[in-house]
Write a protein that holds these residues in place. Structure first.
Motif, PDB file in Angstrom:
ATOM      1  N   ALA A  54       0.821  -1.211   0.000  1.00 49.73           N
ATOM      2  CA  ALA A  54       0.000   0.000   0.000  1.00 49.73           C
ATOM      3  C   ALA A  54       0.850   1.255   0.000  1.00 49.73           C
ATOM      4  O   ALA A  54       0.608   2.197  -0.783  1.00 49.73           O
ATOM      5  CB  ALA A  54      -0.928  -0.006   1.217  1.00 49.73           C
ATOM      6  N   PHE A  55       1.866   1.301   0.861  1.00 45.97           N
ATOM      7  CA  PHE A  55       2.657   2.523   0.968  1.00 45.97           C
ATOM      8  C   PHE A  55       3.685   2.662  -0.148  1.00 45.97           C
ATOM      9  O   PHE A  55       4.042   3.780  -0.524  1.00 45.97           O
ATOM     10  CB  PHE A  55       3.310   2.598   2.351  1.00 45.97           C
ATOM     11  CG  PHE A  55       2.336   3.045   3.405  1.00 45.97           C
ATOM     12  CD1 PHE A  55       2.044   4.382   3.560  1.00 45.97           C
ATOM     13  CD2 PHE A  55       1.682   2.126   4.201  1.00 45.97           C
ATOM     14  CE1 PHE A  55       1.125   4.809   4.513  1.00 45.97           C
ATOM     15  CE2 PHE A  55       0.758   2.535   5.156  1.00 45.97           C
ATOM     16  CZ  PHE A  55       0.478   3.882   5.316  1.00 45.97           C
ATOM     17  N   TRP A  58       1.583   4.139  -2.885  1.00 40.91           N
ATOM     18  CA  TRP A  58       1.227   5.523  -2.593  1.00 40.91           C
ATOM     19  C   TRP A  58       2.421   6.461  -2.796  1.00 40.91           C
ATOM     20  O   TRP A  58       2.294   7.521  -3.401  1.00 40.91           O
ATOM     21  CB  TRP A  58       0.720   5.643  -1.160  1.00 40.91           C
ATOM     22  CG  TRP A  58       0.225   7.016  -0.822  1.00 40.91           C
ATOM     23  CD1 TRP A  58       0.966   8.077  -0.358  1.00 40.91           C
ATOM     24  CD2 TRP A  58      -1.118   7.495  -0.929  1.00 40.91           C
ATOM     25  NE1 TRP A  58       0.167   9.175  -0.169  1.00 40.91           N
ATOM     26  CE2 TRP A  58      -1.118   8.850  -0.503  1.00 40.91           C
ATOM     27  CE3 TRP A  58      -2.324   6.905  -1.331  1.00 40.91           C
ATOM     28  CZ2 TRP A  58      -2.274   9.621  -0.479  1.00 40.91           C
ATOM     29  CZ3 TRP A  58      -3.484   7.681  -1.302  1.00 40.91           C
ATOM     30  CH2 TRP A  58      -3.456   9.025  -0.879  1.00 40.91           C
ATOM     31  N   SER A 167      -3.236   0.961  -2.958  1.00 43.32           N
ATOM     32  CA  SER A 167      -3.382   1.498  -1.599  1.00 43.32           C
ATOM     33  C   SER A 167      -4.831   1.430  -1.140  1.00 43.32           C
ATOM     34  O   SER A 167      -5.132   1.053  -0.001  1.00 43.32           O
ATOM     35  CB  SER A 167      -2.884   2.948  -1.554  1.00 43.32           C
ATOM     36  OG  SER A 167      -1.540   3.035  -1.964  1.00 43.32           O
ATOM     37  N   SER A 170      -5.816  -2.147  -0.487  1.00 43.34           N
ATOM     38  CA  SER A 170      -5.244  -2.614   0.774  1.00 43.34           C
ATOM     39  C   SER A 170      -6.074  -2.126   1.954  1.00 43.34           C
ATOM     40  O   SER A 170      -6.338  -2.882   2.904  1.00 43.34           O
ATOM     41  CB  SER A 170      -3.797  -2.129   0.904  1.00 43.34           C
ATOM     42  OG  SER A 170      -2.995  -2.632  -0.145  1.00 43.34           O
TER      43      SER A 170
END
Length: 196
Positions: A54-55, A58, A167, A170
């Motif tokens: 996810a990060f 992002w 993201s 998730s």
């Protein structure tokens, strides 16, 4: 000290404490849900990989196949007593995202999603099975539209900015894993109310 690395003195991005905070909260919720068990260990690894995906999406606008492949394995291990459940989930998750990607391309004449989104759909399906995976995709799209619209309105993003769909998927996966039954009950009760 002062929000900077003690060695190189570069400013530390706020993303790091956010990731650490969310990881701690996630681990605590997993413990409450699963207690000390084999499933807890598997889910801790799975959700660590999911948060990382996810990060990365992002911040770096990228996903890493190895992380997602490991996530599929650990999702499969979580459902080791019912492997067909995971296998069907993998196929449905990946195919549904692929179908959305194809329709988006036909509509906008450009790529709307990356292959990482397709692989992540399989990873989600390996843990949640096909029914909850469809719910995740619906919620992920909802969060994507909502948050993107807000950021565009605030002029943080432009209309053609990259949308980190992994993201949002998730985020939706976490919500469905912990509260999926309640979300479905709210959804069904809403339509029963409208029908009545």
């Amino acid at each position: 000290m002062g929000g900077r690395c003690r060695y190189c003195r570069k400013r530390i991005s706020p993303i790091y404490p956010i990731v650490e905070f969310l990881t701690g909260i996630t681990f605590y919720l997993l413990y409450l849900k699963l207690s000390l068990s084999f499933s807890l260990f598997i889910s801790l690894v799975y959700f660590s990989l999911l948060l990382l995906t996810a990060f990365l999406d992002w911040q770096e606008k990228a996903t890493y196949d190895l992380i997602i492949y490991l996530g599929v394995i650990f999702g499969f291990l979580f459902n080791l007593k019912n492997p067909i459940f995971s296998l069907i989930g993998i196929l449905v998750g990946a195919f549904t995202i692929f179908l959305f990607r194809l329709l988006g391309f036909l509509w906008r004449k450009k790529e709307m999603m990356g292959t990482g989104d397709i692989f992540l759909g399989g990873m989600i399906g390996s843990l949640l099975g096909w029914q909850f995976t469809l719910l995740v995709i619906f919620l992920g799209a909802f969060f994507g539209v909502l948050i993107s619209s807000i950021l565009i309105a605030l002029k943080v993003w432009k209309r053609d900015s990259y949308i980190p769909f992994c993201s949002f998927l998730s985020l939706a996966t976490g919500l469905v894993f912990f509260f999926g039954d309640k979300i479905l009950d709210l959804y069904l009760n809403f339509f029963r109310f409208r029908a009545g």
